[in-house]
Design an enzyme around this catalytic site. Structure first.
Site, PDB file in Angstrom:
ATOM      1  N   ASP A  51     -15.111  -2.772  -1.630  1.00 43.80           N
ATOM      2  CA  ASP A  51     -14.724  -2.474  -0.254  1.00 43.80           C
ATOM      3  C   ASP A  51     -15.991  -2.186   0.530  1.00 43.80           C
ATOM      4  O   ASP A  51     -16.792  -1.339   0.132  1.00 43.80           O
ATOM      5  CB  ASP A  51     -13.798  -1.251  -0.218  1.00 43.80           C
ATOM      6  N   ASP A  64       0.857  -1.182   0.000  1.00 40.33           N
ATOM      7  CA  ASP A  64       0.000   0.000   0.000  1.00 40.33           C
ATOM      8  C   ASP A  64       0.896   1.236   0.000  1.00 40.33           C
ATOM      9  O   ASP A  64       1.777   1.371   0.860  1.00 40.33           O
ATOM     10  CB  ASP A  64      -0.906   0.010   1.235  1.00 40.33           C
TER      11      ASP A  64
END
EC number: 5.3.1.16
Length: 240
Positions: A129, A8
Site C-alpha cells: 500500500d 472491506d
C-alpha cells in the site's frame, strides 16, 4: 485478468473507506456473508477481504464476519488486515482461506513472509500500500521511506503468490487506478501483480488490460456497490 470484488470489514459490516480514512467509512451492507454470496452468484471467481479494524489493531478483529463469508461461498477468498504472525496465518488457512495477504509485516518482518511462503506455497501474498510511491503500514496510518518496487523486488525469490498494489490516494475515490505505476510494477517483478485502488469503471479495467503488463487482476469495491461497475459485464470484458 481476474476481477476481485472487495469486501472491506469494519465493526462487522461491509464498508468502503475514502482514501483509507477510517472516519470516512460508508456502510454498504450489514451482512457481509450475504454480500459475498451476491458476488459469487454474479460469477466472481475470487473475493478480496480486508479486516480494516484488524489492520489497525495488529490482530484479527472481524473474524466472525470472515468465517461467515467462508461458510457462505465456495469461491476462493483472500484476506488482509492484522495478519502478523505464523499462528494467525496458519489459523486462517485452516479455516478455509485460499490466500492471506501480508502488508505491515512485509516491511517490518520480511523473514516472516519468506517463512510463510515456504510453509504455505501459493497461499501467501504481499500487500503493498503506497502513497506517493512510498509504502504505508499499520492500516495506512504510517508512511515509510521504502519504495514500492524496492519492496516488491525484495520478495522476488520468496515464492510469494501475488502482490496486491494499492495506491492509497486512489482508494475509494472513484477517480481511476494509477495505471502507469501499476503497470510499471508488474513489468519490474516476476511476481503476479493485482491492481487495487480507484478501479471504478469498465474503462479502468480495459486501461489496465491494454497496458499489456502481466497483471494478474484488479480489485474493485465502491464502484460495484454504487452500480458504476456491473460485475457480470466486467467479468465478461476481462475474459475477452
Amino acid at each position: 485478468m481476474i476481477l476481485y470484488p472487495a469486501i472491506d470489514l469494519k465493526d462487522g459490516q461491509c464498508v468502503r473507506l475514502y482514501k483509507g480514512a477510517m472516519e470516512k467509512a460508508t456502510v454498504f451492507n450489514d451482512d457481509p456473508a450475504a454480500q459475498a454470496r451476491a458476488f459469487a452468484d454474479q460469477g466472481a471467481e475470487w473475493i478480496h477481504l480486508v479486516d480494516l479494524n484488524g489492520a489497525f489493531a495488529g490482530k484479527p478483529v472481524n473474524a466472525g464476519a470472515v468465517e461467515a463469508i467462508l461458510q457462505a461461498v465456495s469461491v476462493p477468498c483472500q484476506l488482509g488486515g492484522g495478519i502478523r504472525d505464523m499462528a494467525t496465518i496458519e489459523a486462517w488457512l485452516d479455516k478455509g482461506l485460499a490466500r492471506v495477504i501480508l502488508g505491515t509485516v512485509a516491511v517490518e518482518n520480511p523473514d516472516l513472509v519468506r517463512e510463510a511462503a515456504r510453509a504455505f506455497p501459493g497461499q501467501v501474498a504481499v500487500g503493498i500500500d503506497a502513497r506517493n510511491g512510498r509504502v504505508a503500514t499499520k492500516g495506512w496510518a504510517e508512511e515509510t521511506d521504502v519504495q514500492v518496487t524496492e519492496l516488491a523486488l525484495a520478495f522476488e525469490d520468496a515464492g510469494v503468490a501475488a502482490i496486491i498494489y494499492t495506491d492509497i490516494d486512489r482508494d475509494g475515490a472513484m477517480g481511476g487506478p494509477n495505471v502507469k505505476a501499476t503497470a510499471d510494477l508488474a513489468w519490474a517483478t516476476s511476481i503476479p501483480v493485482i491492481a487495487s485502488g480507484g478501479v471504478s469503471s469498465l474503462a479502468d479495467l480495459v486501461a489496465l488490460k491494454e497496458t499489456g503488463a502481466p497483471l494478474n487482476g484488479a480489485i474493485s469495491g465502491r464502484a460495484l456497490y454504487d452500480g458504476k461497475l456491473d460485475l457480470a459485464e466486467a467479468l465478461a470484458a476481462l475474459k475477452d
